[in-house]
Scaffold this active site. Structure first.
Site, PDB file in Angstrom:
ATOM      1  N   GLY A  89       0.923  -1.131   0.113  1.00  0.00           N
ATOM      2  CA  GLY A  89       0.135  -0.131  -0.124  1.00  0.00           C
ATOM      3  C   GLY A  89       0.704   1.067   0.111  1.00  0.00           C
ATOM      4  O   GLY A  89       1.763   1.156   0.704  1.00  0.00           O
ATOM      5  N   ASN A 102      -5.965  -5.011   7.413  1.00  0.00           N
ATOM      6  CA  ASN A 102      -5.518  -5.447   6.013  1.00  0.00           C
ATOM      7  C   ASN A 102      -6.799  -6.543   5.608  1.00  0.00           C
ATOM      8  O   ASN A 102      -7.016  -7.305   6.063  1.00  0.00           O
ATOM      9  CB  ASN A 102      -4.563  -6.252   6.132  1.00  0.00           C
ATOM     10  CG  ASN A 102      -4.062  -6.952   4.579  1.00  0.00           C
ATOM     11  OD1 ASN A 102      -3.508  -7.815   4.622  1.00  0.00           O
ATOM     12  ND2 ASN A 102      -4.547  -6.397   3.635  1.00  0.00           N
TER      13      ASN A 102
END
Ligand code: SF4
Length: 480
Positions: free
Chosen positions: A36, A111
């Site tokens: 990310g 996540n």
């Protein structure tokens, strides 16, 4: 897709090792940057309160030396974010912190994707809970904060069974660190040790980076509390009949330097290339990868086929991964800027170009064109995963089904679309076999349409369109 990590040093160990938790989290997040690139954050504690720094940007841009000095701490957790539910803005950056009058603060990093977040949110709103972000992580945090129980332990254990979807969570209070995986274990999470400290991280590469020892995976469904006594199990929510690690972690998402379920990602990708070479041989002079994620698969293809491996495309390493750029506009530009071709390698050659996947079909064509422009006589495209025909609801931004090229076109039509001389995809069986397990150990729903958790397909319209509308940039095309 996001990266999460956490560290807990018992007071004695923190004194002895003199390692600041926030600084270790900073380097762990660096190792998880590929998961990310929108925002990053760290929460840290010395046992009294939580100190939090979170900003938009890459890990190296987000934290300054003074930030790390202020954070300090003997325990910390970190998060690097790619948005799936909730738009790309600072309010949705993590860790997200909730506060309870009697229990104090809890920081959470997530996540995955909680697919029933909307129902949980509606229920909480009807009970008077106010939300400040659009992310499913705040829904998870508020579900925990508003669950019955006299401690965070009790509230966590009470709230988690109500969540559906994918969630690897790391949570921190001044008294404990928590590590949790959903019942199927869709997203990875592992446990490690460094000196007297305990660590958790999305991938083993984050442990390696700071010199920590891998201890074991956090098991699917495991709810773990870590404090000065070490890891203590709080609950086991594992699904009775199967596991569901995202097989796309092996294909593309995870770092090649990590191990998933005890299996080397690099070796898995090499095996994918070997099987691909057996399933789709080609008459060619050179095998080249689309760097970086397809390098091991191209090595495997070359080894199995006997065709020499070459680098034919050089990646500009300062352009982010196209797939995890949050908007189409960024994705389109990054494709054009991302690769330089090596004419000396390509001139007059029949080339096998190996890539990990084709999602929307927008980058494969330009890659084929680039190779031809630089002298390739033939271009044979080989993909080390099957056609992606279905959206992901479990934390990977695959786009709407209608945007996936393989949901609309046959393999032959895709070949013509990208302009390759031939196109071959790895079989589902080959991908699962290369990943080192059986079909009941992985989620492969984006390839098969068989979702392990019942997905109300109207979510596609609701969640994905809401996501697109929330973004500051319009959503559509993306990687490969
Ligand atoms: Fe992974 Fe695909 Fe399953 Fe999503 S649908 S969790 S990307 S295998």
């Amino acid at each position: 897709m996001c990266g999460v990590c956490g560290i807990w040093s018992p007071a004695e160990a923190a004194r002895r090792d003199a390692a600041e938790a926030a600084r270790l989290m900073f380097f762990s997040l660096y190792a998880l940057q590929h998961r990310g690139q929108e925002s990053a954050g760290i929460a840290a504690t010395d046992g009294q309160d939580l100190r939090v720094v979170r900003r938009m940007g890459l890990v190296g841009q987000v934290f300054s030396e003074p930030d790390l000095n202020v954070l300090g701490g003997r325990a910390a957790m970190g998060h690097t974010r790619y948005s799936t539910t909730g738009s790309s803005k600072i309010q949705n950056a993590q860790p997200f912190v909730v506060r309870d009058d009697s229990l104090g603060e809890l920081a959470i990093g997530h996540n995955g994707n909680c697919i029933n977040a909307r129902e949980i949110r509606d229920d909480l709103v009807s009970r008077g809970v106010r939300f400040v972000t659009t992310s499913d992580t705040e829904v998870v945090a508020q579900a925990i904060a508003n669950a019955p129980g006299a401690s965070w332990d009790e509230r966590i254990v009470h709230a988690l069974p109500g969540l559906a979807g994918a969630w690897s969570l790391v949570m921190l209070t001044p008294r404990a660190l928590y590590a949790v995986r959903d019942p199927l274990g869709v997203r990875p999470l592992c446990l490690g040790r460094k000196g007297g400290a305990w660590l958790v991280a999305s991938e083993t590469c984050a442990l390696d980076t700071i010199g920590a020892e891998f201890i074991r995976e956090v098991a699917p469904g495991e709810v773990m509390r870590i404090d000065d006594r070490g890891p203590v199990p709080l609950a086991d929510l594992a699904a009775a009949d199967r596991r569901g690690l995202c097989v796309f972690e092996h294909v593309y998402l995870a770092s090649a330097s990590s191990r998933l379920g005890g299996v080397s990602v690099y070796a898995t990708r090499e095996r994918m290339g070997e099987i691909l070479a057996r399933e789709h041989p080609a008459e060619a002079d050179a095998v080249i990868p689309v760097p970086d994620s397809a390098i091991p698969a191209a090595v495997g293809y070359a080894r199995e086929s006997g065709i020499p491996f070459h680098e034919g495309l050089i990646k500009n390493r300062y352009i982010g991964r196209t797939f995890i750029q949050p908007s189409d506009e960024l994705r389109r530009h990054s494709v054009a800027l991302k690769y330089n071709a090596l004419r000396d390698v390509l001139e007059g050659k029949r080339v096998v170009v190996v890539d990990d996947s084709i999602v929307r079909g927008n980058t494969s064509g330009p890659i084929v064109e680039l190779l031809r422009r630089n002298g390739a006589r033939e271009v044979h495209m080989r993909i080390c995963s099957p056609p992606i025909r279905h959206s992901c609801y479990f934390g990977v931004d695959m786009a709407r089904r209608s945007e996936l090229i393989a949901s609309k076109l046959s393999v032959e039509e895709i070949r013509r679309h990208v302009g390759a001389d031939s196109l071959g995809y790895l079989s589902l069986e080959g991908m699962i076999r290369a990943s080192g397990g059986g079909p009941d150990e992985f989620c492969a729903a984006c390839f098969t349409g068989e979702y392990l958790v019942p997905v109300r397909l109207e979510l596609e319209k609701g969640v994905l369109e809401a996501r697109a509308a929330e973004r500051t940039e319009p959503s559509a095309t993306g990687k490969a």
